[in-house]
Design a protein around this motif. Sequence first.
Motif, PDB file in Angstrom:
ATOM      1  N   PRO A 510       0.693  -1.226   0.079  1.00 30.72           N
ATOM      2  CA  PRO A 510      -0.085   0.466  -0.208  1.00 30.72           C
ATOM      3  C   PRO A 510       0.650   1.191  -0.075  1.00 30.72           C
ATOM      4  O   PRO A 510       2.634   1.217   0.578  1.00 30.72           O
ATOM      5  N   GLU A 511      -0.196   2.034  -0.319  1.00 28.95           N
ATOM      6  CA  GLU A 511       1.248   3.758  -0.655  1.00 28.95           C
ATOM      7  C   GLU A 511       0.684   3.969   0.575  1.00 28.95           C
ATOM      8  O   GLU A 511       0.676   4.988   0.967  1.00 28.95           O
ATOM      9  N   GLN A 512      -0.775   3.970   1.500  1.00 24.86           N
ATOM     10  CA  GLN A 512      -1.143   4.653   2.494  1.00 24.86           C
ATOM     11  C   GLN A 512      -2.240   3.190   3.507  1.00 24.86           C
ATOM     12  O   GLN A 512      -2.565   2.828   2.573  1.00 24.86           O
ATOM     13  N   VAL A 513      -1.491   3.396   4.544  1.00 23.96           N
ATOM     14  CA  VAL A 513      -2.514   2.724   5.679  1.00 23.96           C
ATOM     15  C   VAL A 513      -2.814   3.400   6.803  1.00 23.96           C
ATOM     16  O   VAL A 513      -2.231   4.504   7.112  1.00 23.96           O
ATOM     17  N   PHE A 514      -4.546   2.750   7.497  1.00 19.78           N
ATOM     18  CA  PHE A 514      -4.675   3.382   8.063  1.00 19.78           C
ATOM     19  C   PHE A 514      -5.377   2.629   8.799  1.00 19.78           C
ATOM     20  O   PHE A 514      -5.237   1.254   9.300  1.00 19.78           O
TER      21      PHE A 514
END
Length: 639
Positions: A510-514
Amino acid sequence: MARLNLLEETRFEKLPVSVFENPTAASLSVAHRIGDLIKEKQKNNSKAVLGLATGATPIGVYAELVRMHKEEGLSFKNVITFNLDEYYPMQPDAAQSYVSFMNDHLFDHIDIEKENVNIPDGTLKLEDIPAFCLAYEKKITEVGGLDIQILGIGRTGHIGFNEPGSAPNSGTRLVTLDDLTRRDAARDFGGKTFVPTKAITMGIGTIFKAREIILMAWNQKKASIIKKAVEGEISSEVPATYLQLSDHVEFILDKDAASLLTRFDTPWLVKDCIWDEVLTRKAVIWLANTLSKPILKLTEDDYNNHGMAQLAVEQGPVYNINIHIFNKLQHTITGWPGGKPNADDSQRPERAEPANKRVIIFSPHPDDDVISMGGTFIRLVDQKHDVHVAYQTSGNTAVWDDDALRFVEFNIDFSEKMGMPQQGMKDIYQNIRSFIETKQPNQVDTPELQSVKGLIRKGEAIAGARFCGLDDDHIHFMALPFYESGKTKKNPVTERDIELTMELLQKVKPEQVFAAGDFEDPHGTHIVCFNIILSALQRLAKTESWVKDCWLWLYRGAWLEFDTFEIEMAVPLSPQEVEKKKFAIFKHQSQKDRAVFPGDDAREFWVRAEDRNRETAEAYDKLGLAEYEAMEAFVRYHF
């Protein structure tokens, strides 16, 4: 001069306070003070008399004392102990009894003489309690009084079980527990209804007779009550404030528990500060809220009259400071949580590229994703990002038994309707029903019942994620091993928990992790799940190039929102999006109306989320920014 500066910093504090970086360092300090006392008494051939507490707070102290006994030869032969309290009624061999607690964490691992251990008796007849309490006090006096009394503090401000309304000269007695105290204990008992309504406790007067009193507190949950106890007026409403009258008391805190004390929360009121960007933002927002003014209307006099003259001199004129902070807050607001394609991202919270990001939303429980960031979840999907959701645990302890029975009954009826074999399911049903009928509070569910409850929550999570727009192959159920014990007290994290997380991260890249950043959840699962994600990312960063382009965003929701000055990305929601988020939360029917573990907030989860998102939007509005229906807030974590 240094001493004068310290006195100025702590002038709001009405008793001595020592602050440590973390609970471990603080616990070691207290344990070694106790160890030193025991050794000193041994030299003089006398007894060390200790007043002991229970609960999560002193566990680290007891662990270090056990280590000192096993590895350094610290003997407890000359130690006499008196515990603060015990639930009433309570059998000593019950899992929730303080006899069990003390044996598990201390007494079973050291060489203390059993006759030197004193704990209030939760098995007494009601009419025998007054005589027992008098004898307890007399015994403390006969052995020379308490050398050290260690205390925790409840969120009601109680010490021992001296709840609001307790008298400063009170002795050992039977008391009625405050409702908040019982709610806080609910998880240990399998629900508040099973928590005793009464307890036997040492009185405040008894505690005061100790030659040294050490009150310990850890984590953000205790920060509010610690501020009242340390800086507030003496009041029976907060019994811990009576400790301000003692010349022999010290509060030992970690930095989170101390975070609301004036010297840490609003340091400009007590000392000159190093005005970095974060402190400046915090101070200006505080000033605007204190005066109920928009940021751009703050004046030189406002700064000078509220401890911020130094900031005005160093970085003024103040209107320039106001504009700077206003613009910084403005730049946190974005309708593009995955980044806005083909846009200048120099003043935006997220990168413009890649335009379509790979995203993983980690959800500790099967509903944290939609409760905490449901609007952003839907927005990311709608804006064509490659979104995955990962449910880290099954949440199978948070389903009511009657709900589980209802689902098995449905399965039997459905099988019959379809002409399918039913006997095996009927046998399982009878086993589950028989177990439930004799189930004890907090008893671990049978594997079959755990499976049913896990499947209920899995089905709800799938429904919620589908409602947000995900395909089934983007919905992941991790069932991390640390959680799958079926117990409220979970197993320790193992290598397998981290490996499973690394495997999913490696698969998606991923480029984003929440991830959940509200670590005040009453069950403690969120902080465990976050640390697993963090460990996985840190390990992967050593070998995987994609990790350097992966940003980790923290969300909060059901338990505690970020302070406005902390927020780095605020995603506004329209009234229609608020409704859509609410419907996503409604997919989790087992958590609606009354959850098994609601914490101390009586509102339903969807109401909490809706109110909190609206409060965040209102906070921005009051500071002079645009007015939105609601906002979800995020903070970037730099790993």
